[in-house]
Enzyme design. Structure first.
Site, PDB file in Angstrom:
ATOM      1  N   SER A   1      21.938  43.865 121.045  1.00  0.00           N
ATOM      2  CA  SER A   1      22.496  42.543 121.359  1.00  0.00           C
ATOM      3  C   SER A   1      22.978  41.834 120.089  1.00  0.00           C
ATOM      4  O   SER A   1      23.866  42.339 119.395  1.00  0.00           O
ATOM      5  CB  SER A   1      21.453  41.731 122.127  1.00  0.00           C
ATOM      6  OG  SER A   1      22.016  40.584 122.702  1.00  0.00           O
TER       7      SER A   1
ATOM      8  N   ASP B   1      24.115  44.818 133.152  1.00  0.00           N
ATOM      9  CA  ASP B   1      23.567  43.966 132.097  1.00  0.00           C
ATOM     10  C   ASP B   1      23.811  42.523 132.508  1.00  0.00           C
ATOM     11  O   ASP B   1      24.950  42.121 132.745  1.00  0.00           O
ATOM     12  CB  ASP B   1      24.278  44.297 130.775  1.00  0.00           C
ATOM     13  CG  ASP B   1      23.687  43.581 129.563  1.00  0.00           C
ATOM     14  OD1 ASP B   1      23.207  42.441 129.724  1.00  0.00           O
ATOM     15  OD2 ASP B   1      23.748  44.137 128.458  1.00  0.00           O
TER      16      ASP B   1
ATOM     17  N   HIS C   1      19.738  44.742 130.106  1.00  0.00           N
ATOM     18  CA  HIS C   1      20.153  44.377 128.747  1.00  0.00           C
ATOM     19  C   HIS C   1      19.196  44.875 127.657  1.00  0.00           C
ATOM     20  O   HIS C   1      19.623  45.457 126.661  1.00  0.00           O
ATOM     21  CB  HIS C   1      20.314  42.854 128.626  1.00  0.00           C
ATOM     22  CG  HIS C   1      20.785  42.425 127.284  1.00  0.00           C
ATOM     23  ND1 HIS C   1      22.032  42.771 126.791  1.00  0.00           N
ATOM     24  CD2 HIS C   1      20.193  41.694 126.303  1.00  0.00           C
ATOM     25  CE1 HIS C   1      22.187  42.267 125.572  1.00  0.00           C
ATOM     26  NE2 HIS C   1      21.079  41.617 125.257  1.00  0.00           N
TER      27      HIS C   1
END
Length: 248
Positions: A95, A190, A220
């Site tokens: 991320s 996600d 995610h």
């Protein structure tokens, strides 16, 4: 004065051989989400550093006072720690950690990078950054696997979202400067970062060697999800291949 660190959110340092790996966690998250990867790499003998990004792993109020420049500094400090010990360095990030990995690859001499659900264009977060509230709901712990949770904040500082928005824009502009070998992991479902971010990174990076791996059974936070073993296995194979290629 910074707040005390949550249990489980501490930085991870492990000295090993002359191959170094920086491991970077996500936005509002902690090293807990990346520790399985960091420990697996260290077990193989690599020198590994998984820093706690400034403002993370403490309180949302502490994060609110941190900046994107400080998150970059956290990543750069970890990179520098490895530069003093290693002759080759790889970076791995989830991320925001993926965003920072791309930043390092665009601005440093990186031997390879692995990014997991990297964030470079998240319209929902850009919209949330416009909120007049001080905090909005948590974005953490998006995990498909039962009975697994991410150590993360229960609310998100809007000020931090503004910093994230600006950092994503900066890294998006620098993707053509990413030329190191790269593997991109993308969860097909996600709820935090749209999967097309991974495709954008894959398409826009100038890496001669790049690979896109679709994760079919994770959300995610894939590093804590059903595809954790797959990510570790593919990363270790990636490191080994590029270490051996340079030796030859």
């Amino acid at each position: 004065m910074r707040e005390s660190v949550m249990k489980g959110a501490e930085a991870f340092y492990k000295e090993g051989n002359e191959i170094g790996i920086v491991v970077l966690h996500g936005f509002t998250g902690t090293t807990q989400s990346m520790r399985p990867l960091a420990e697996a790499y260290a077990k193989e003998g690599y020198t590994v550093v998984c820093p706690k990004l400034i403002g993370h792993g403490t309180t949302p109020e502490d994060m609110e006072q941190s900046t994107a420049e400080e998150w970059i500094q956290s990543a750069e400090n970890a990179f520098a720690w490895l530069e003093n010990r290693c002759n080759r360095i790889f970076v791995v990030g989830l991320s925001l950690g993926g965003t920072l990995s791309l930043y390092l690859a665009a601005n440093k001499n990186v031997d390879g990078l692995a990014v997991i659900n990297p964030a470079v264009n998240v319209p929902e977060m850009v919209q949330m950054a416009k909120s007049e509230l001080r905090f909005v709901d948590s974005i953490g712990s998006d995990i498909k696997k039962k009975d697994v949770s991410e150590l993360t904040y229960h609310k998100t500082p809007v000020r931090s979202l503004k910093h994230l928005r600006n950092l994503m824009a900066k890294v998006h502009e620098q993707l053509s400067e990413v030329k190191a070998p790269m593997i991109v992991f993308v969860s097909e479902e996600d709820h935090v970062v749209p999967p097309d971010n991974g495709q954008t990174v894959f398409d826009m990076a100038f890496s001669e060697e790049k690979e896109l791996v679709h994760l079919e059974n994770s959300y995610h936070v894939a590093t804590l999800d059903n595809d954790q073993d797959l990510i570790i296995e593919r990363c270790l194979e990636f490191f080994s291949r590029h270490v051996n290629a340079k030796v030859e």
